[in-house]
Motif scaffolding. Structure first.
Motif, PDB file in Angstrom:
ATOM      1  N   UNK A  47       0.809  -1.222   0.000  1.00  0.00           N
ATOM      2  CA  UNK A  47       0.000   0.000   0.000  1.00  0.00           C
ATOM      3  C   UNK A  47       0.838   1.266   0.000  1.00  0.00           C
ATOM      4  N   UNK A  48       2.111   1.175   0.418  1.00  0.00           N
ATOM      5  CA  UNK A  48       2.938   2.384   0.484  1.00  0.00           C
ATOM      6  C   UNK A  48       3.958   2.451  -0.652  1.00  0.00           C
ATOM      7  N   UNK A  49       3.802   1.607  -1.659  1.00  0.00           N
ATOM      8  CA  UNK A  49       4.773   1.548  -2.756  1.00  0.00           C
ATOM      9  C   UNK A  49       4.939   2.900  -3.447  1.00  0.00           C
ATOM     10  N   UNK A  50       3.845   3.559  -3.767  1.00  0.00           N
ATOM     11  CA  UNK A  50       3.930   4.842  -4.469  1.00  0.00           C
ATOM     12  C   UNK A  50       4.604   5.908  -3.604  1.00  0.00           C
ATOM     13  N   UNK A  51       4.316   5.887  -2.322  1.00  0.00           N
ATOM     14  CA  UNK A  51       4.916   6.877  -1.429  1.00  0.00           C
ATOM     15  C   UNK A  51       6.425   6.657  -1.284  1.00  0.00           C
ATOM     16  N   UNK A  52       6.830   5.401  -1.240  1.00  0.00           N
ATOM     17  CA  UNK A  52       8.264   5.103  -1.153  1.00  0.00           C
ATOM     18  C   UNK A  52       8.972   5.576  -2.422  1.00  0.00           C
ATOM     19  N   UNK A  53       8.370   5.302  -3.569  1.00  0.00           N
ATOM     20  CA  UNK A  53       8.953   5.757  -4.834  1.00  0.00           C
ATOM     21  C   UNK A  53       9.085   7.278  -4.849  1.00  0.00           C
ATOM     22  N   UNK A  54       8.081   7.959  -4.349  1.00  0.00           N
ATOM     23  CA  UNK A  54       8.113   9.422  -4.309  1.00  0.00           C
ATOM     24  C   UNK A  54       9.267   9.916  -3.438  1.00  0.00           C
ATOM     25  N   UNK A  55       9.495   9.280  -2.297  1.00  0.00           N
ATOM     26  CA  UNK A  55      10.583   9.690  -1.411  1.00  0.00           C
ATOM     27  C   UNK A  55      11.944   9.484  -2.072  1.00  0.00           C
ATOM     28  N   UNK A  65      23.378  10.990  -4.861  1.00  0.00           N
ATOM     29  CA  UNK A  65      23.957  10.095  -5.870  1.00  0.00           C
ATOM     30  C   UNK A  65      23.481   8.658  -5.670  1.00  0.00           C
ATOM     31  N   UNK A  66      22.962   8.365  -4.483  1.00  0.00           N
ATOM     32  CA  UNK A  66      22.440   7.039  -4.159  1.00  0.00           C
ATOM     33  C   UNK A  66      21.550   7.173  -2.932  1.00  0.00           C
ATOM     34  N   UNK A  67      20.736   6.135  -2.680  1.00  0.00           N
ATOM     35  CA  UNK A  67      19.841   6.121  -1.527  1.00  0.00           C
ATOM     36  C   UNK A  67      20.068   4.822  -0.756  1.00  0.00           C
ATOM     37  N   UNK A  68      20.133   4.942   0.563  1.00  0.00           N
ATOM     38  CA  UNK A  68      20.181   3.786   1.449  1.00  0.00           C
ATOM     39  C   UNK A  68      18.893   3.786   2.256  1.00  0.00           C
ATOM     40  N   UNK A  69      18.098   2.736   2.116  1.00  0.00           N
ATOM     41  CA  UNK A  69      16.856   2.614   2.883  1.00  0.00           C
ATOM     42  C   UNK A  69      17.164   1.828   4.148  1.00  0.00           C
ATOM     43  N   UNK A  78      11.844   0.224  -1.810  1.00  0.00           N
ATOM     44  CA  UNK A  78      12.825   1.264  -2.102  1.00  0.00           C
ATOM     45  C   UNK A  78      13.739   0.839  -3.243  1.00  0.00           C
ATOM     46  N   UNK A  79      14.218  -0.393  -3.199  1.00  0.00           N
ATOM     47  CA  UNK A  79      15.081  -0.876  -4.280  1.00  0.00           C
ATOM     48  C   UNK A  79      14.343  -0.867  -5.617  1.00  0.00           C
ATOM     49  N   UNK A  80      13.067  -1.186  -5.584  1.00  0.00           N
ATOM     50  CA  UNK A  80      12.273  -1.206  -6.816  1.00  0.00           C
ATOM     51  C   UNK A  80      12.085   0.189  -7.405  1.00  0.00           C
ATOM     52  N   UNK A  81      12.291   1.222  -6.582  1.00  0.00           N
ATOM     53  CA  UNK A  81      12.108   2.601  -7.033  1.00  0.00           C
ATOM     54  C   UNK A  81      13.342   3.162  -7.727  1.00  0.00           C
ATOM     55  N   UNK A  82      14.418   2.394  -7.763  1.00  0.00           N
ATOM     56  CA  UNK A  82      15.675   2.889  -8.323  1.00  0.00           C
ATOM     57  C   UNK A  82      15.533   3.325  -9.778  1.00  0.00           C
ATOM     58  N   UNK A  83      14.834   2.524 -10.569  1.00  0.00           N
ATOM     59  CA  UNK A  83      14.708   2.837 -11.999  1.00  0.00           C
ATOM     60  C   UNK A  83      13.972   4.158 -12.204  1.00  0.00           C
ATOM     61  N   UNK A  87      18.808   6.629  -9.862  1.00  0.00           N
ATOM     62  CA  UNK A  87      20.013   6.505  -9.035  1.00  0.00           C
ATOM     63  C   UNK A  87      19.971   5.155  -8.316  1.00  0.00           C
ATOM     64  N   UNK A  88      21.125   4.636  -7.894  1.00  0.00           N
ATOM     65  CA  UNK A  88      21.128   3.356  -7.177  1.00  0.00           C
ATOM     66  C   UNK A  88      20.419   3.465  -5.832  1.00  0.00           C
ATOM     67  N   UNK A  89      19.712   2.409  -5.470  1.00  0.00           N
ATOM     68  CA  UNK A  89      19.048   2.333  -4.166  1.00  0.00           C
ATOM     69  C   UNK A  89      19.410   1.000  -3.526  1.00  0.00           C
ATOM     70  N   UNK A  90      19.853   1.060  -2.283  1.00  0.00           N
ATOM     71  CA  UNK A  90      20.267  -0.144  -1.562  1.00  0.00           C
ATOM     72  C   UNK A  90      19.478  -0.250  -0.273  1.00  0.00           C
ATOM     73  N   UNK A  91      18.945  -1.408   0.008  1.00  0.00           N
ATOM     74  CA  UNK A  91      18.322  -1.630   1.311  1.00  0.00           C
ATOM     75  C   UNK A  91      19.411  -2.003   2.298  1.00  0.00           C
TER      76      UNK A  91
END
Length: 208
Positions: A47-55, A65-69, A78-83, A87-91
């Motif tokens: 349910x929060x997928x869109x909000x995570x992508x927005x963040x 340059x990258x995001x660490x969740x 969060x990783x799915x939002x990378x594309x 930018x790279x996203x790492x959990x």
């Protein structure tokens, strides 16, 4: 600049301290979105997928340059939002999962919050498949621990985690599912290797 997506204000000081040890020249940009975890627990993680992508997109727009969740519950989102963010996203727990697979085949996952059990166990199985190794993952929730954390009783919270660590006797390695559990790993409650995510996750994210 590395952006960190948190669902607890408590992680800000933890990662600021680790930054001084792991990557002192790195600039950290903290995003605290506690409502994401609250909604994920109430309505389900998808349910929060869109909000995570927005963040994650906002972090990219801010110059990260990258995001660490740092939240295990929403890490996969969060990783799915990378594309979408470009930018790279790492959990934070992925490097920990890889280290657990390297450490042995019998892996016990301890979690303070039930919503992290499935994501953390699945992540370990992903890393095991990537490494071509067979593992046995056992997962359990530490009763009453998260209630202590939410009440602001950090000592009580860590006492419960420490007691759970001491009770594990048949594992090659123990994985702490929440970043907030990390201080318990330093209490020497067990002779079994204990892995926590903050240091491993920040080191890997800094390398990105």
């Amino acid at each position: 600049m590395l952006a960190l997506l948190h669902t607890s204000q408590a992680h800000v000081l933890t990662f600021d301290r680790l930054r001084g040890e792991v990557a002192p020249t790195l600039t950290l940009y903290h995003i605290v979105a506690e409502h994401l975890l609250d909604e994920a627990r109430r309505r389900g993680v998808p349910a929060v997928a869109d909000q995570v992508t927005q963040q994650v997109q906002l972090a990219a727009e801010a110059g990260a340059r990258a995001v660490l969740c740092t939240c295990s519950t929403i890490g996969a989102l969060a990783e799915s939002a990378a594309a979408a963010a470009g930018i790279p996203v790492l959990r934070v727990d992925r490097p920990m999962a890889a280290a657990a697979v390297e450490a042995g085949t019998r892996i016990t996952v301890l979690a303070a919050l039930a919503t992290t059990l499935a994501p953390t166990s699945s992540l370990i199985e992903q890393e095991a498949a990537r490494a071509g190794r067979a593992v046995e993952v056992r997962a359990q929730v530490i009763c009453g621990a998260w209630d202590r954390f939410e009440a602001g009783d950090l000592d009580g919270y860590l006492d419960r985690v420490t007691a759970a660590l001491a009770a594990v006797t048949d594992a090659d390695v123990i994985v702490l599912a929440q970043a907030s559990m990390a201080p318990a790993a330093e209490r020497g409650a067990t002779a079994i290797p204990v892995l926590a995510s903050p240091r491993l996750g920040l080191r890997a994210a800094a390398a990105l």
